[in-house]
Design a protein around this motif. Structure first.
Motif, PDB file in Angstrom:
ATOM      1  N   THR A 190      -7.974   5.886  -7.114  1.00 12.06           N
ATOM      2  CA  THR A 190      -6.914   4.963  -6.702  1.00 12.06           C
ATOM      3  C   THR A 190      -7.463   3.554  -6.532  1.00 12.06           C
ATOM      4  O   THR A 190      -6.834   2.579  -6.938  1.00 12.06           O
ATOM      5  N   GLY A 191      -8.649   3.440  -5.937  1.00 11.79           N
ATOM      6  CA  GLY A 191      -9.257   2.127  -5.744  1.00 11.79           C
ATOM      7  C   GLY A 191      -9.542   1.424  -7.052  1.00 11.79           C
ATOM      8  O   GLY A 191      -9.254   0.230  -7.200  1.00 11.79           O
ATOM      9  N   PHE A 192     -10.073   2.149  -8.018  1.00 15.63           N
ATOM     10  CA  PHE A 192     -10.324   1.547  -9.328  1.00 15.63           C
ATOM     11  C   PHE A 192      -9.025   1.131 -10.004  1.00 15.63           C
ATOM     12  O   PHE A 192      -8.937   0.058 -10.608  1.00 15.63           O
ATOM     13  N   SER A 225      -8.789   1.212  -0.199  1.00 14.60           N
ATOM     14  CA  SER A 225      -8.964   2.587  -0.657  1.00 14.60           C
ATOM     15  C   SER A 225     -10.440   2.983  -0.650  1.00 14.60           C
ATOM     16  O   SER A 225     -10.777   4.093  -0.252  1.00 14.60           O
ATOM     17  N   LEU A 232      -6.205   0.298  -8.574  1.00 18.77           N
ATOM     18  CA  LEU A 232      -5.622  -0.851  -7.880  1.00 18.77           C
ATOM     19  C   LEU A 232      -6.381  -2.137  -8.170  1.00 18.77           C
ATOM     20  O   LEU A 232      -5.792  -3.223  -8.166  1.00 18.77           O
ATOM     21  N   CYS A 233      -7.675  -2.050  -8.415  1.00 15.72           N
ATOM     22  CA  CYS A 233      -8.480  -3.245  -8.655  1.00 15.72           C
ATOM     23  C   CYS A 233      -8.281  -3.835 -10.045  1.00 15.72           C
ATOM     24  O   CYS A 233      -8.855  -4.876 -10.362  1.00 15.72           O
ATOM     25  N   GLY A 287      -7.282  -1.981  -3.323  1.00 12.56           N
ATOM     26  CA  GLY A 287      -8.384  -1.183  -3.842  1.00 12.56           C
ATOM     27  C   GLY A 287      -9.560  -1.155  -2.883  1.00 12.56           C
ATOM     28  O   GLY A 287     -10.176  -0.108  -2.678  1.00 12.56           O
ATOM     29  N   TRP A 306       0.839  -1.202   0.000  1.00 10.57           N
ATOM     30  CA  TRP A 306       0.000   0.000   0.000  1.00 10.57           C
ATOM     31  C   TRP A 306       0.875   1.253   0.000  1.00 10.57           C
ATOM     32  O   TRP A 306       0.632   2.186  -0.766  1.00 10.57           O
ATOM     33  N   CYS A 321       0.343   3.439  -3.365  1.00 13.19           N
ATOM     34  CA  CYS A 321      -0.531   4.614  -3.314  1.00 13.19           C
ATOM     35  C   CYS A 321      -0.550   5.333  -1.974  1.00 13.19           C
ATOM     36  O   CYS A 321      -0.987   6.476  -1.912  1.00 13.19           O
TER      37      CYS A 321
END
Length: 130
Positions: A88-90, A105, A92-93, A102, A9, A13
Motif C-alpha cells: 500500500t505504501g509503495f 503506511s 500511494l507513493c 505512503g 487515508w 486505503c
C-alpha cells in the motif's frame, strides 16, 4: 490538515487495511488462547482507520510474555499485514499527493509486526515525545 489526511487515508486505503486487521482479529478470537492477539488486532484496526494525529509508543513494562506473543503474531498474521502496508505504501507513493499517506503506511509496519507491548496514543500525549 490531520483531518484532510485522515479522510484521504480512509478513502484510499484505511478501510481496506482496517478490514484486514478485523479479519485477523476475528480469526484470533476464535480460539480462547489467542484472544490477546485479537484484541491487539482490533486496536490496530482502529489505528489503521484514522492514523494521523496518533502515534505508537512501546510500553517499558512489557515482559517476556509480550515478546513470545509477538514472535507467534509475526508468524500467524504479522508478516501478511506488514506486506499489505508495504504494498500500500509503495502504491500511494506513486503520486505526489499520496506520498504522506505512503509514509504513514510505512510507519505502521513495525506495529503490524509486533503489536504486543505497544500502545497507540495521541500525538498530544506527553508520552509521545519519548
Amino acid at each position: 490538515m490531520k483531518t484532510i489526511l485522515n479522510v484521504l487515508w480512509l478513502v484510499l486505503c484505511g478501510l481496506w487495511m482496517a478490514i484486514g486487521y478485523v479479519l485477523a482479529g476475528i480469526v484470533c478470537c476464535i480460539l480462547i488462547i489467542t484472544i490477546p492477539f485479537g484484541i491487539a488486532s482490533f486496536r490496530m484496526a482502529n489505528y489503521a482507520l484514522w492514523p494521523f494525529g496518533r502515534t505508537v509508543i512501546r510500553k517499558p513494562t512489557a515482559g517476556a510474555g509480550s515478546t513470545i506473543g509477538n514472535v507467534i503474531w509475526i508468524i500467524v498474521a504479522g508478516i501478511w499485514l506488514a506486506l499489505g502496508h508495504l504494498a500500500t505504501g509503495f502504491a500511494l507513493c506513486i503520486t505526489i499527493i499520496g506520498i504522506p499517506l505512503g509514509v504513514a503506511s510505512f510507519k505502521m509496519i513495525p506495529i503490524s509486526l509486533v503489536p504486543l507491548g505497544a500502545e497507540i496514543v495521541s500525538t498530544n500525549d506527553p508520552r509521545a515525545a519519548y
